[in-house]
Design a protein around this motif. Structure first.
Motif, short mmCIF file in Angstrom:
data_model
loop_
_atom_site.label_atom_id
_atom_site.label_comp_id
_atom_site.label_asym_id
_atom_site.label_seq_id
_atom_site.Cartn_x
_atom_site.Cartn_y
_atom_site.Cartn_z
N LEU A 69 0.84 -1.19 0.00
CA LEU A 69 0.00 0.00 0.00
C LEU A 69 0.88 1.24 0.00
O LEU A 69 1.74 1.40 0.88
N LEU A 70 0.65 2.10 -0.99
CA LEU A 70 1.43 3.34 -1.07
C LEU A 70 0.54 4.49 -1.49
O LEU A 70 -0.60 4.29 -1.92
N SER A 71 1.07 5.69 -1.35
CA SER A 71 0.32 6.89 -1.70
C SER A 71 1.28 8.03 -1.94
O SER A 71 2.46 7.97 -1.56
N ASP A 72 0.76 9.06 -2.57
CA ASP A 72 1.48 10.33 -2.71
C ASP A 72 2.89 10.16 -3.29
O ASP A 72 3.86 10.65 -2.74
N THR A 73 2.94 9.49 -4.43
CA THR A 73 4.21 9.37 -5.15
C THR A 73 4.57 10.67 -5.84
O THR A 73 5.74 10.95 -6.07
N HIS A 74 3.58 11.47 -6.22
CA HIS A 74 3.80 12.77 -6.87
C HIS A 74 4.77 12.65 -8.05
O HIS A 74 5.66 13.48 -8.22
N GLY A 75 4.61 11.57 -8.83
CA GLY A 75 5.43 11.37 -10.01
C GLY A 75 6.74 10.67 -9.77
O GLY A 75 7.49 10.40 -10.71
N HIS A 76 7.04 10.33 -8.54
CA HIS A 76 8.32 9.69 -8.21
C HIS A 76 8.20 8.17 -8.18
O HIS A 76 7.28 7.63 -7.57
N TRP A 104 -1.65 -1.33 -4.08
CA TRP A 104 -2.75 -0.39 -3.98
C TRP A 104 -2.17 1.00 -3.80
O TRP A 104 -1.34 1.23 -2.92
N HIS A 105 -2.60 1.94 -4.66
CA HIS A 105 -2.10 3.32 -4.62
C HIS A 105 -3.25 4.23 -4.23
O HIS A 105 -4.25 4.29 -4.93
N CYS A 112 -0.58 -6.84 -9.75
CA CYS A 112 -1.91 -6.30 -10.02
C CYS A 112 -2.03 -4.96 -9.30
O CYS A 112 -1.66 -4.84 -8.14
N LEU A 113 -2.51 -3.94 -9.99
CA LEU A 113 -2.58 -2.59 -9.43
C LEU A 113 -4.03 -2.15 -9.27
O LEU A 113 -4.84 -2.30 -10.18
#
Length: 164
Positions: A6-13, A29-30, A48-49
């Motif tokens: 589980l991740l979030s807030d990559t902001h393009g990175h 899961w993003h 799987c995303l």
């Protein structure tokens, strides 16, 4: 048994450290603020995303991903949205829906603050993985990983990716 990253807030990175963990997951899961479709394209190559768009995401990302994603992972009812708040402070846009039909697992991003807490009143587990991108006020880049086995959420682990 399903292994989740589980991740979030990559902001393009996107970097090798994130992808290393993604390769070990069955599903990634993003929780929004993807920043660029190159991020999700990289993640799709590993597992799987499932994702939602966030407030910084452009029309291309909004066309590919929903604002809310509600689904079952095995027997766990999951709801992912970017701006959702947390127990006792749910965002006004979702407050009535979450009270009317609470999921077992409620996930959001947006705050860049890693938070996992039970909502005993609604009988759900809330997760915010913090932020794994390099943009924002957070100091340490974080993600979560866990396992879903039937109706259970097990082996929750915080992953620290170092300073932003």
């Amino acid at each position: 048994m399903t292994k989740i990253l589980l991740l979030s807030d990559t902001h393009g990175h996107m970097d090798k450290a994130i992808l290393k963990y993604a390769q070990r997951a069955d599903e990634v899961w993003h929780a929004g603020d993807i920043g660029s479709l190159s991020v999700t394209d990289s993640l799709k190559k590993t597992a799987c995303l499932r994702a939602v768009y966030g407030n910084i995401d452009d029309h291309l990302i909004q066309r590919e991903f929903p604002e809310h994603n509600r689904f079952y992972c095995e027997e766990v009812d999951v709801w992912i949205t970017h701006i959702g708040g947390y127990p006792g402070k749910y965002n006004i846009r979702i407050r009535e829906d979450i009270k009317r039909k609470p999921p077992k697992l409620f996930i959001c991003g947006h705050s860049h603050i890693l938070k996992v807490m039970n909502d005993r009143k609604l009988g759900l587990l809330h997760m915010n993985p913090g932020a794994c991108g390099k943009h924002g006020f957070h100091q340490i880049r974080t993600m979560l990983r866990f396992t879903v086995a039937g109706d259970k959420i097990l082996d929750l682990e915080v992953i620290e990716l170092g300073k932003r």
